[in-house]
Design a protein around this motif. Sequence first.
Motif, PDB file in Angstrom:
ATOM      1  N   UNK A 151       0.815  -1.226   0.000  1.00 18.91           N
ATOM      2  CA  UNK A 151       0.000   0.000   0.000  1.00 18.91           C
ATOM      3  C   UNK A 151       0.842   1.267   0.000  1.00 18.91           C
ATOM      4  N   UNK A 152       1.770   1.373   0.945  1.00 17.35           N
ATOM      5  CA  UNK A 152       2.476   2.642   1.130  1.00 17.35           C
ATOM      6  C   UNK A 152       3.319   2.983  -0.090  1.00 17.35           C
ATOM      7  N   UNK A 153       4.009   1.992  -0.635  1.00 13.35           N
ATOM      8  CA  UNK A 153       4.837   2.243  -1.820  1.00 13.35           C
ATOM      9  C   UNK A 153       3.998   2.806  -2.952  1.00 13.35           C
ATOM     10  N   UNK A 154       2.844   2.192  -3.224  1.00 16.63           N
ATOM     11  CA  UNK A 154       2.026   2.624  -4.349  1.00 16.63           C
ATOM     12  C   UNK A 154       1.269   3.920  -4.038  1.00 16.63           C
ATOM     13  N   UNK A 155       0.879   4.095  -2.794  1.00 15.53           N
ATOM     14  CA  UNK A 155       0.140   5.304  -2.430  1.00 15.53           C
ATOM     15  C   UNK A 155       0.970   6.551  -2.661  1.00 15.53           C
ATOM     16  N   UNK A 156       2.258   6.480  -2.342  1.00 19.66           N
ATOM     17  CA  UNK A 156       3.091   7.679  -2.477  1.00 19.66           C
ATOM     18  C   UNK A 156       3.730   7.794  -3.857  1.00 19.66           C
ATOM     19  N   UNK A 157       4.077   6.664  -4.473  1.00 16.44           N
ATOM     20  CA  UNK A 157       4.767   6.751  -5.769  1.00 16.44           C
ATOM     21  C   UNK A 157       3.859   7.302  -6.847  1.00 16.44           C
ATOM     22  N   UNK A 158       2.573   7.001  -6.791  1.00 19.46           N
ATOM     23  CA  UNK A 158       1.643   7.513  -7.802  1.00 19.46           C
ATOM     24  C   UNK A 158       1.598   9.032  -7.788  1.00 19.46           C
ATOM     25  N   UNK A 159       1.832   9.627  -6.629  1.00 18.09           N
ATOM     26  CA  UNK A 159       1.777  11.079  -6.514  1.00 18.09           C
ATOM     27  C   UNK A 159       3.132  11.739  -6.723  1.00 18.09           C
ATOM     28  N   UNK A 160       4.161  10.930  -7.073  1.00 19.49           N
ATOM     29  CA  UNK A 160       5.504  11.477  -7.261  1.00 19.49           C
ATOM     30  C   UNK A 160       5.918  11.428  -8.722  1.00 19.49           C
ATOM     31  N   UNK A 161       5.946  10.240  -9.292  1.00 18.03           N
ATOM     32  CA  UNK A 161       6.549  10.069 -10.610  1.00 18.03           C
ATOM     33  C   UNK A 161       5.788  10.821 -11.703  1.00 18.03           C
ATOM     34  N   UNK A 162       4.485  10.638 -11.783  1.00 16.12           N
ATOM     35  CA  UNK A 162       3.685  11.353 -12.792  1.00 16.12           C
ATOM     36  C   UNK A 162       2.606  12.189 -12.119  1.00 16.12           C
ATOM     37  N   UNK A 163       2.847  12.549 -10.879  1.00 12.06           N
ATOM     38  CA  UNK A 163       1.815  13.198 -10.080  1.00 12.06           C
ATOM     39  C   UNK A 163       1.336  14.529 -10.628  1.00 12.06           C
ATOM     40  N   UNK A 164       2.261  15.364 -11.151  1.00 12.07           N
ATOM     41  CA  UNK A 164       1.857  16.674 -11.641  1.00 12.07           C
ATOM     42  C   UNK A 164       0.938  16.546 -12.850  1.00 12.07           C
TER      43      UNK A 164
END
Length: 610
Positions: free
Chosen positions: A160-173
């Motif tokens: 959960x935590x890995x995917x919850x935060x990575x989605x908002x980092x790599x292509x988040x903007x």
Amino acid sequence: MSNLPFDDTTDFANADRGFVTALEPAVITADDGRVIWDNDGYAFLDAPCPETAHPSLWRQARLCARQGLYEVTEGIYQVRGLDLSNMTVVEGERGIVVIDPLLSAETAAAALALYRSHRGDRPVTALIYTHSHADHFGGARGVLPRGTEDGVPILAPAGFLEHAVSENVYAGKAMTRRAMYMYGDRLAKAPDGQIGAGLGMTTSTGTMTLIPPTMDITHTGQEEVLDGVRIVFQLTPGTEAPAEMNFLFPDHRALCLAENATHNILTLRGAVVRDARVWSRYLDEAADLFGDAADVAFASHHWPTWGRENVRDFLTTQRDLYAYLHDQTLRLLNAGLTGPEIAEAIELPPALEKCWHIRGYYGSLSHNVKAVYQRYLGWFDGNPAHLWEHPPVESAERYVECMGGADTVVAKARDYAEAGDLRFAATLLNHVVFAGASHAAARSELAGVYRRLGRGAENGTWRNFYLMGAKELDEGAGTIVLDAANPEMAMALTVEQLIDSLAVRVEGPRAWGTELVIDLVVTGPAESRHRLTLHNGALTHRSADRADGVDRSGSRAPAGLTLTLTEPQLLSVLAGGGLDGIEQSGDASLLGDLFAVLAEPDKSFPIVTP
């Protein structure tokens, strides 16, 4: 449309069943007075469907706009209509287990207060995240304010935590910018404007938070007891989210389906394409595991389904939908059809076509089919003419030139629009806009075509995309209201993910001539060393067990700069906070050299104009 069973009012009965009370007024504000949720703005939906909306989407919006506290079954309640998602409350021996605390802390707090106003001031004794999307964890601090989470188990599916935060980092903007279109955040709530998003009404715009899980669900069949409440879990990774789970409350005979029966293969804001084949199999497994053990099924969106046979039928119908989407797309793909061709050719079986909970309010048949195609064959359809096409502006300039100039193309597009071919009118006008964005007539005509397409769309997110496109053609791009880059989200990033967030901001050509090696020694309970190498315009990194190692250019050399710091200090440094109080050795100017080649993303980049 005429074949749809509009006289079937079962969904309305289910959406109203168990109603306890509503939030009045249904307006939630932030501490600064800014309105971050206004469900009362949808009161216009009580009127008959106007010509400016698809009757099926209008019906769905009326159902999703219902708000308040509802009893699902004895001891289980839901608060619906106070955010895009639902918050579920399960009463335990000492307090309550909260499931999916909405998107914003403010809406979650209001939802909890509404529950407590009728069921008593029970403490939160456990928190469950069904999956790794922000509208199911962002309001965590609204139910567990700082200082109250100690000793409270917080459960989530493994990963959960890995995917919850990575989605908002790599292509988040980019995702956040496109989400503005998807939810129509600049559109007026009105019969000719935003009438919902199919999955719910819209997203709240408050404070997104995240409290990391304390317990992972690692396998199907895992049973836990929270505050005296028994729960049996089913892991469903790779379905609607990379980390997701269903779970049964056996003593309540109630099944939580997360978003595994309400969603799409690929969201229009962007995401990794989901696996419809695996998704179908998990729904089949859920029917097998829980079909005879549940008298009610509820989810993170929409309203529950009651009755054992109805629950089983709901699960198997959803299973058949995802399997059909997958298999028929592959059948036609293997017959040589491309994604757009399959989307035009595919038809659902009559039993699915007439089923309300199958309708494409959030995930249309057309864009789901193209997503399945994308998963297997990618962007290229095999036609060499499409292998090396000009980018949009250059293509548009040539099309417009070939067709006799902008004015001629606009006139021709107007003819297509008047004849009812809005799709091709939009294509022609889009070429003119991209060939010369200052052509006022083209922009105006295209905005009008987008409005007509939006008002005829059954899919809520399609409607919002079209209407947002029209608005931006008329008024220009707006600013992003909801920003996923909050401090708690950043604190949940691993050191590797923090470095990745820098790597995707390196402006390659500007960095071609810059070479550097920086070591980060991150102290804490488990000290770690990380080597950053900027070489050939690429920032790479790896764990390093010693100060001297081989960098990515192939040379063995000590780092030019070594920083010894804690994770909070690292966050501060990466945010431009400087090196005060941080142990350092080597050339501190290298950090400035690195920051000098980082680009700041444009949060309002153009979408419908060049």
